[in-house]
Design a protein around this motif. Sequence first.
Motif, PDB file in Angstrom:
ATOM      1  N   THR A 139      42.644  43.709  53.690  1.00 32.58           N
ATOM      2  CA  THR A 139      41.624  42.907  53.021  1.00 32.58           C
ATOM      3  C   THR A 139      42.315  41.841  52.186  1.00 32.58           C
ATOM      4  OG1 THR A 139      40.201  44.845  52.931  1.00 32.58           O
ATOM      5  CG2 THR A 139      39.589  42.996  51.526  1.00 32.58           C
ATOM      6  N   MET A 140      42.229  40.614  52.641  1.00 34.79           N
ATOM      7  CA  MET A 140      42.884  39.489  51.975  1.00 34.79           C
ATOM      8  C   MET A 140      41.862  38.397  51.662  1.00 34.79           C
ATOM      9  SD  MET A 140      46.001  40.216  51.665  1.00 34.79           S
ATOM     10  CE  MET A 140      47.234  41.337  52.285  1.00 34.79           C
ATOM     11  N   PRO A 141      41.064  38.601  50.608  1.00 37.63           N
ATOM     12  CA  PRO A 141      40.072  37.577  50.287  1.00 37.63           C
ATOM     13  C   PRO A 141      40.723  36.260  49.873  1.00 37.63           C
ATOM     14  CG  PRO A 141      40.046  39.346  48.647  1.00 37.63           C
ATOM     15  CD  PRO A 141      41.044  39.713  49.681  1.00 37.63           C
ATOM     16  N   GLU A 142      40.086  35.186  50.252  1.00 40.42           N
ATOM     17  CA  GLU A 142      40.564  33.855  49.885  1.00 40.42           C
ATOM     18  C   GLU A 142      39.427  33.099  49.215  1.00 40.42           C
ATOM     19  OE1 GLU A 142      42.434  31.682  53.014  1.00 40.42           O
ATOM     20  OE2 GLU A 142      43.510  33.427  53.741  1.00 40.42           O
ATOM     21  N   GLU A 143      39.785  32.283  48.257  1.00 41.26           N
ATOM     22  CA  GLU A 143      38.781  31.488  47.560  1.00 41.26           C
ATOM     23  C   GLU A 143      38.130  30.520  48.535  1.00 41.26           C
ATOM     24  OE1 GLU A 143      38.485  28.383  43.828  1.00 41.26           O
ATOM     25  OE2 GLU A 143      40.308  29.551  44.111  1.00 41.26           O
ATOM     26  N   SER A 144      36.800  30.441  48.448  1.00 44.49           N
ATOM     27  CA  SER A 144      36.055  29.553  49.329  1.00 44.49           C
ATOM     28  C   SER A 144      34.804  29.060  48.607  1.00 44.49           C
ATOM     29  CB  SER A 144      35.648  30.295  50.606  1.00 44.49           C
ATOM     30  OG  SER A 144      34.705  29.558  51.327  1.00 44.49           O
ATOM     31  N   ALA A 145      34.521  27.791  48.766  1.00 41.00           N
ATOM     32  CA  ALA A 145      33.302  27.218  48.191  1.00 41.00           C
ATOM     33  C   ALA A 145      32.051  27.738  48.896  1.00 41.00           C
ATOM     34  CB  ALA A 145      33.352  25.698  48.265  1.00 41.00           C
ATOM     35  N   SER A 202      34.578  48.521  51.885  1.00 37.85           N
ATOM     36  CA  SER A 202      34.495  48.568  53.346  1.00 37.85           C
ATOM     37  C   SER A 202      33.122  48.200  53.912  1.00 37.85           C
ATOM     38  CB  SER A 202      34.920  49.942  53.863  1.00 37.85           C
ATOM     39  OG  SER A 202      34.048  50.937  53.353  1.00 37.85           O
ATOM     40  N   LEU A 203      32.054  48.429  53.181  1.00 42.38           N
ATOM     41  CA  LEU A 203      30.713  48.148  53.696  1.00 42.38           C
ATOM     42  C   LEU A 203      30.096  46.876  53.143  1.00 42.38           C
ATOM     43  CD1 LEU A 203      29.214  51.746  53.512  1.00 42.38           C
ATOM     44  CD2 LEU A 203      30.140  50.578  55.521  1.00 42.38           C
ATOM     45  N   GLY A 204      30.693  46.289  52.113  1.00 41.41           N
ATOM     46  CA  GLY A 204      30.055  45.128  51.505  1.00 41.41           C
ATOM     47  C   GLY A 204      30.813  44.567  50.327  1.00 41.41           C
ATOM     48  N   ARG A 205      30.064  44.210  49.294  1.00 42.40           N
ATOM     49  CA  ARG A 205      30.595  43.483  48.152  1.00 42.40           C
ATOM     50  C   ARG A 205      30.221  44.155  46.836  1.00 42.40           C
ATOM     51  NH1 ARG A 205      31.783  37.902  49.541  1.00 42.40           N
ATOM     52  NH2 ARG A 205      32.436  37.804  47.363  1.00 42.40           N
TER      53      ARG A 205
END
Length: 170
Positions: free
Chosen positions: A42-48, A162-165
């Motif tokens: 899981t590698m979240p990246e900043e996004s507008a 794993s299922l959401g936020r």
Amino acid sequence: MTSEIATRSVVSDNDPATRNPFGVMDVPNPNDDDVTQFARNTMPEESATDENAKPWSAGDASDPHGTLEGEWSSRWNGAADPTIPGDTPDKWKQGRGEARIVGDRVYLLFDWDSGKRRGLIDARREGRRRLVGKYINLNNPEISVPWVGLVVSDQRIDGYFSLGRVDFRR
């Protein structure tokens, strides 16, 4: 952010046996193999265009700047809460949150369903922007899952399980 890194006593006034500064039940094994594996994938990246990019919280201009500590708005989705009539996994469950820092750990206590339900995230910092740890449902402790957060700013944390936020905004 120097004040955040200052070491504090992890002994709570409410329960001296807890690691977390809120005095609630601790997250079990917040650095276990499941957390490590989830964080690796899981590698979240900043996004507008991220779901958490558009302001949604009830925060005001007096919210603190320059620190993660303090009051937040919280929300989560990805699973249905059986205690909420008509809830579905895609619906956001909103509430309040609070962040406290102890050493290299960030603790996020949050609620939903008008404060009837609560959760705790115990995460370690990996660099300035990444948080890796685990969430526990304090009303149903059998629910405990890995969580990864991206600190976009002192006003936004994008969080993933794993299922959401599980997101936070000011």
